[in-house]
Design a protein around this motif. Structure first.
Motif, PDB file in Angstrom:
ATOM      1  N   ALA A  23      -3.561  30.863 -34.197  1.00 25.10           N
ATOM      2  CA  ALA A  23      -4.627  31.455 -33.384  1.00 25.10           C
ATOM      3  C   ALA A  23      -4.037  32.437 -32.374  1.00 25.10           C
ATOM      4  CB  ALA A  23      -5.414  30.359 -32.675  1.00 25.10           C
ATOM      5  N   ASP A  24      -2.930  32.055 -31.761  1.00 24.43           N
ATOM      6  CA  ASP A  24      -2.290  32.943 -30.784  1.00 24.43           C
ATOM      7  C   ASP A  24      -1.834  34.243 -31.439  1.00 24.43           C
ATOM      8  OD1 ASP A  24      -2.701  31.042 -28.841  1.00 24.43           O
ATOM      9  OD2 ASP A  24      -0.641  30.241 -28.922  1.00 24.43           O
ATOM     10  N   LYS A  25      -1.297  34.120 -32.651  1.00 25.23           N
ATOM     11  CA  LYS A  25      -0.838  35.313 -33.366  1.00 25.23           C
ATOM     12  C   LYS A  25      -2.012  36.208 -33.746  1.00 25.23           C
ATOM     13  CE  LYS A  25       2.372  36.663 -37.043  1.00 25.23           C
ATOM     14  NZ  LYS A  25       3.258  36.168 -38.141  1.00 25.23           N
ATOM     15  N   ALA A  26      -3.134  35.589 -34.144  1.00 27.68           N
ATOM     16  CA  ALA A  26      -4.329  36.365 -34.475  1.00 27.68           C
ATOM     17  C   ALA A  26      -4.810  37.144 -33.253  1.00 27.68           C
ATOM     18  CB  ALA A  26      -5.433  35.431 -34.979  1.00 27.68           C
ATOM     19  N   LYS A  27      -4.770  36.519 -32.096  1.00 26.54           N
ATOM     20  CA  LYS A  27      -5.184  37.203 -30.857  1.00 26.54           C
ATOM     21  C   LYS A  27      -4.226  38.344 -30.525  1.00 26.54           C
ATOM     22  CE  LYS A  27      -7.138  32.943 -28.971  1.00 26.54           C
ATOM     23  NZ  LYS A  27      -6.968  31.876 -27.955  1.00 26.54           N
ATOM     24  N   MET A  28      -2.937  38.133 -30.777  1.00 27.55           N
ATOM     25  CA  MET A  28      -1.960  39.197 -30.521  1.00 27.55           C
ATOM     26  C   MET A  28      -2.243  40.423 -31.378  1.00 27.55           C
ATOM     27  SD  MET A  28       1.596  37.010 -30.187  1.00 27.55           S
ATOM     28  CE  MET A  28       2.573  38.516 -30.290  1.00 27.55           C
ATOM     29  N   HIS A  29      -2.835  40.181 -32.545  1.00 26.43           N
ATOM     30  CA  HIS A  29      -3.176  41.285 -33.445  1.00 26.43           C
ATOM     31  C   HIS A  29      -4.562  41.852 -33.160  1.00 26.43           C
ATOM     32  CE1 HIS A  29      -0.087  39.649 -36.590  1.00 26.43           C
ATOM     33  NE2 HIS A  29       0.478  40.415 -35.681  1.00 26.43           N
ATOM     34  N   GLY A  30      -5.165  41.410 -32.067  1.00 24.35           N
ATOM     35  CA  GLY A  30      -6.429  41.992 -31.634  1.00 24.35           C
ATOM     36  C   GLY A  30      -7.676  41.312 -32.160  1.00 24.35           C
ATOM     37  N   LYS A  31      -7.531  40.186 -32.878  1.00 26.30           N
ATOM     38  CA  LYS A  31      -8.706  39.480 -33.390  1.00 26.30           C
ATOM     39  C   LYS A  31      -9.343  38.626 -32.291  1.00 26.30           C
ATOM     40  CE  LYS A  31      -6.836  38.767 -38.070  1.00 26.30           C
ATOM     41  NZ  LYS A  31      -6.493  37.713 -39.072  1.00 26.30           N
ATOM     42  N   LYS A  32     -10.657  38.540 -32.341  1.00 27.25           N
ATOM     43  CA  LYS A  32     -11.351  37.571 -31.494  1.00 27.25           C
ATOM     44  C   LYS A  32     -11.423  36.257 -32.262  1.00 27.25           C
ATOM     45  CE  LYS A  32     -15.673  36.446 -29.109  1.00 27.25           C
ATOM     46  NZ  LYS A  32     -14.987  35.961 -27.896  1.00 27.25           N
ATOM     47  N   VAL A  33     -10.984  35.185 -31.621  1.00 30.42           N
ATOM     48  CA  VAL A  33     -10.976  33.868 -32.262  1.00 30.42           C
ATOM     49  C   VAL A  33     -12.040  32.997 -31.611  1.00 30.42           C
ATOM     50  CG1 VAL A  33      -9.643  31.789 -32.758  1.00 30.42           C
ATOM     51  CG2 VAL A  33      -8.519  34.038 -32.803  1.00 30.42           C
ATOM     52  N   PHE A  34     -12.983  32.513 -32.415  1.00 33.25           N
ATOM     53  CA  PHE A  34     -13.991  31.567 -31.928  1.00 33.25           C
ATOM     54  C   PHE A  34     -13.401  30.157 -32.012  1.00 33.25           C
ATOM     55  CE2 PHE A  34     -16.649  35.123 -33.473  1.00 33.25           C
ATOM     56  CZ  PHE A  34     -17.335  35.404 -32.300  1.00 33.25           C
ATOM     57  N   HIS A  35     -13.192  29.547 -30.865  1.00 35.33           N
ATOM     58  CA  HIS A  35     -12.537  28.239 -30.830  1.00 35.33           C
ATOM     59  C   HIS A  35     -13.573  27.122 -31.016  1.00 35.33           C
ATOM     60  CE1 HIS A  35      -8.310  29.067 -29.821  1.00 35.33           C
ATOM     61  NE2 HIS A  35      -8.787  30.177 -29.286  1.00 35.33           N
ATOM     62  N   LEU A  36     -13.702  26.696 -32.265  1.00 35.44           N
ATOM     63  CA  LEU A  36     -14.542  25.545 -32.586  1.00 35.44           C
ATOM     64  C   LEU A  36     -13.663  24.344 -32.956  1.00 35.44           C
ATOM     65  CD1 LEU A  36     -17.360  27.232 -34.722  1.00 35.44           C
ATOM     66  CD2 LEU A  36     -17.232  26.933 -32.244  1.00 35.44           C
ATOM     67  N   ASN A  37     -12.387  24.443 -32.663  1.00 36.71           N
ATOM     68  CA  ASN A  37     -11.429  23.403 -33.047  1.00 36.71           C
ATOM     69  C   ASN A  37     -11.325  22.282 -32.021  1.00 36.71           C
ATOM     70  OD1 ASN A  37     -10.136  25.557 -31.394  1.00 36.71           O
ATOM     71  ND2 ASN A  37      -8.377  24.172 -31.445  1.00 36.71           N
ATOM     72  N   ILE A  38     -11.699  22.534 -30.776  1.00 34.35           N
ATOM     73  CA  ILE A  38     -11.401  21.587 -29.705  1.00 34.35           C
ATOM     74  C   ILE A  38     -12.625  21.365 -28.823  1.00 34.35           C
ATOM     75  CG2 ILE A  38     -10.555  23.361 -28.098  1.00 34.35           C
ATOM     76  CD1 ILE A  38      -8.314  21.325 -27.324  1.00 34.35           C
ATOM     77  N   GLY A  39     -12.765  20.136 -28.342  1.00 32.26           N
ATOM     78  CA  GLY A  39     -13.909  19.785 -27.511  1.00 32.26           C
ATOM     79  C   GLY A  39     -13.735  20.215 -26.075  1.00 32.26           C
ATOM     80  N   GLN A  40     -13.553  21.515 -25.864  1.00 32.86           N
ATOM     81  CA  GLN A  40     -13.460  22.081 -24.517  1.00 32.86           C
ATOM     82  C   GLN A  40     -14.766  22.805 -24.209  1.00 32.86           C
ATOM     83  OE1 GLN A  40     -11.240  22.208 -21.657  1.00 32.86           O
ATOM     84  NE2 GLN A  40     -13.258  22.965 -21.075  1.00 32.86           N
ATOM     85  N   PRO A  41     -15.691  22.142 -23.514  1.00 27.29           N
ATOM     86  CA  PRO A  41     -17.002  22.752 -23.264  1.00 27.29           C
ATOM     87  C   PRO A  41     -16.894  24.007 -22.403  1.00 27.29           C
ATOM     88  CG  PRO A  41     -17.025  20.383 -22.789  1.00 27.29           C
ATOM     89  CD  PRO A  41     -15.599  20.786 -22.949  1.00 27.29           C
ATOM     90  N   ASP A  42     -17.833  24.925 -22.594  1.00 28.19           N
ATOM     91  CA  ASP A  42     -17.940  26.088 -21.710  1.00 28.19           C
ATOM     92  C   ASP A  42     -18.983  25.850 -20.619  1.00 28.19           C
ATOM     93  OD1 ASP A  42     -20.302  26.227 -23.129  1.00 28.19           O
ATOM     94  OD2 ASP A  42     -20.070  28.316 -23.737  1.00 28.19           O
ATOM     95  N   ILE A  43     -19.536  24.634 -20.581  1.00 24.15           N
ATOM     96  CA  ILE A  43     -20.509  24.258 -19.555  1.00 24.15           C
ATOM     97  C   ILE A  43     -19.798  24.204 -18.190  1.00 24.15           C
ATOM     98  CG2 ILE A  43     -22.074  22.429 -18.771  1.00 24.15           C
ATOM     99  CD1 ILE A  43     -23.028  23.741 -21.331  1.00 24.15           C
ATOM    100  N   ALA A  44     -20.471  24.677 -17.154  1.00 29.43           N
ATOM    101  CA  ALA A  44     -19.874  24.673 -15.823  1.00 29.43           C
ATOM    102  C   ALA A  44     -19.681  23.247 -15.311  1.00 29.43           C
ATOM    103  CB  ALA A  44     -20.751  25.458 -14.845  1.00 29.43           C
ATOM    104  N   THR A  45     -18.541  22.993 -14.707  1.00 28.42           N
ATOM    105  CA  THR A  45     -18.285  21.716 -14.039  1.00 28.42           C
ATOM    106  C   THR A  45     -19.245  21.584 -12.849  1.00 28.42           C
ATOM    107  OG1 THR A  45     -15.954  21.950 -14.633  1.00 28.42           O
ATOM    108  CG2 THR A  45     -16.484  20.342 -12.905  1.00 28.42           C
ATOM    109  N   PRO A  46     -19.782  20.389 -12.572  1.00 29.78           N
ATOM    110  CA  PRO A  46     -20.708  20.231 -11.442  1.00 29.78           C
ATOM    111  C   PRO A  46     -20.110  20.752 -10.133  1.00 29.78           C
ATOM    112  CG  PRO A  46     -20.704  18.240 -12.772  1.00 29.78           C
ATOM    113  CD  PRO A  46     -19.608  19.115 -13.307  1.00 29.78           C
TER     114      PRO A  46
END
Length: 411
Positions: A23-46
């Motif tokens: 994924a890091d290498k893909a980003k280095m080549h200018g690709k946008k990577v949609f991260h659906l691999n990990i349970g890291q929410p984009d919801i704001a912390t309270p």
């Protein structure tokens, strides 16, 4: 040259993170990577958690009690007793994330060579934690055809032997999203009592139940106080994965006393995290209502998109924020790497977790992936278009995913 330990060689790589270099290498080549691999929410912390940290004013950043500060454990009692757990601060050991809660629970109750039965697919790191302790995982296969429902209790009994000491469950489940019913938990209760087993209950996703379904914990069941050990974390509930703050809960005094020794060996959980954790307990219900609605919409979007792809099947989960989908592919590990290394659509690609790492049974999950719907709906929709296009041209595509009973009905 000194050799790596046998245990180190046996330690499995995380299916969630092992493809990160690609994924890091893909980003280095200018690709946008949609991260659906990990349970890291984009919801704001309270805001309450963040403001509590901003207001901190101490002169010495000191150790805390090994079991966690009394003030934080008292706040946790408020939270859990509101849910009907009927506990006191003495029933809680505060841990460095849910991961430490799991490892301390395993170390406190299981010896090397002991067995823990876990319905699979299961949270991949259970394999790693068991490896650390020399504990043997006895997997019991659940199936995508019925939405990964709990296997029949008779199948559990077939696996129980002289070294079996525990059953581990996660509800709502990571990686499948399956939400166990009260009837299923009652059946597990009877089994645990019959064979004198510990029942570990990983409840990281307790707040994430959909379609009006209710959450049941083994802590709600009568007569199971000496057997149940709850494992929990603030990571998902409050979108605070980086806080690394969790807890172990049990009414079994011997387990608490033993767990405390392991907690003392690692000294203490963090002070700042517990200050934030105290504030988190006062998060208003409106926060969770809004988050639940958002995740319901995301779930609907990703499940609908997947099931509209040719040859793909994805059951509709009752909770958490993951789905496991069966794809028309030859090898999930190869496919997930190929998507990052060799494919892009509109200079975009998708990072997924191959489901093989969520199984212990050799050969299971080879045509399945786990996707975390932790991104906004617009990004999910773009990611699904990208995945669909990738499947169309993947060299290892099979004719179709296997025919599945029950079609695409909710489970």
């Amino acid at each position: 040259m000194p050799k790596i330990s046998h245990k180190g060689q046996q330690m499995p790589a995380s299916p969630i993170r092992k493809l990160t270099p690609y994924a890091d290498k893909a980003k280095m080549h200018g690709k946008k990577v949609f991260h659906l691999n990990i349970g890291q929410p984009d919801i704001a912390t309270p805001e309450g958690m963040l403001n509590a940290i901003k207001r901190i004013d101490f002169k010495v950043w000191a150790y805390t009690a090994s079991e966690g500060t009394l003030s934080y454990r008292k706040k946790l009692v408020e939270y859990y007793n509101k849910l009907g757990y009927n506990i006191s601060p003495e029933n809680i050991i505060v841990t460095t994330g849910g991961s430490e809660a799991i490892t301390i629970a395993m170390m406190s109750c299981l010896d090397p060579g002991d067995e823990v039965i876990i319905p699979e697919p299961f949270y991949a790191n259970y394999n790693g934690f068991a490896c650390q302790g020399g504990i043997e995982v006895k997997p019991i296969l659940s199936h995508i055809e019925n939405g990964f429902a709990l296997p029949p209790i008779a199948e559990f009994e077939k696996l129980i032997g002289p070294n079996t000491k525990a059953i581990m469950i996660c509800s709502p489940n990571n990686p499948t999203g399956y939400l166990y019913s009260k009837e299923e938990l009652e059946a597990l209760k009877d089994l645990a009592l019959k064979h004198d087993l510990y029942l570990y209950s990983d409840e990281a996703y307790r707040e994430f139940c959909y379609d009006g379904r209710s959450f049941t914990s083994p802590m709600h069941l009568d007569g199971l106080d000496e057997n149940v050990i709850v494992l929990d974390t603030v990571s998902k509930r409050y979108s605070a994965c980086g806080a690394r703050l969790g807890c172990l809960i049990t009414k079994n005094k011997a387990v608490i006393a033993t767990a405390l020794k392991f907690a003392q060996a690692r000294l203490s959980p963090g002070m700042v995290e517990q200050i934030a954790g105290e504030a988190a307990v006062d998060t208003p219900d409106e926060y969770f209502e809004k988050v639940n609605k958002e995740y319901t919409n995301r779930r609907n979007a990703i499940v609908e998109a997947l099931n509209h792809m040719e040859g793909v099947f994805c059951p509709n989960p009752g909770g958490a924020f993951y789905v496991v989908a069966k794809l028309p592919i030859d090898d999930a590990d190869k496919f997930c790497q190929w998507m990052l290394e060799s494919f892009s659509y509109n200079n975009q690609t998708v990072m997924m977790a191959p489901a093989t790492g969520f199984y212990s049974t050799p050969g299971a999950g080879t045509d399945e992936v786990r996707l975390a719907y932790v991104l906004n709906i617009d990004d999910i929709e773009k990611a699904m278009i990208c995945l669909d296009e990738g499947l169309k041209v993947y060299p290892g595509r099979t004719v179709s995913a296997k025919s599945l009973a029950g079609s695409h009905e909710s489970v």
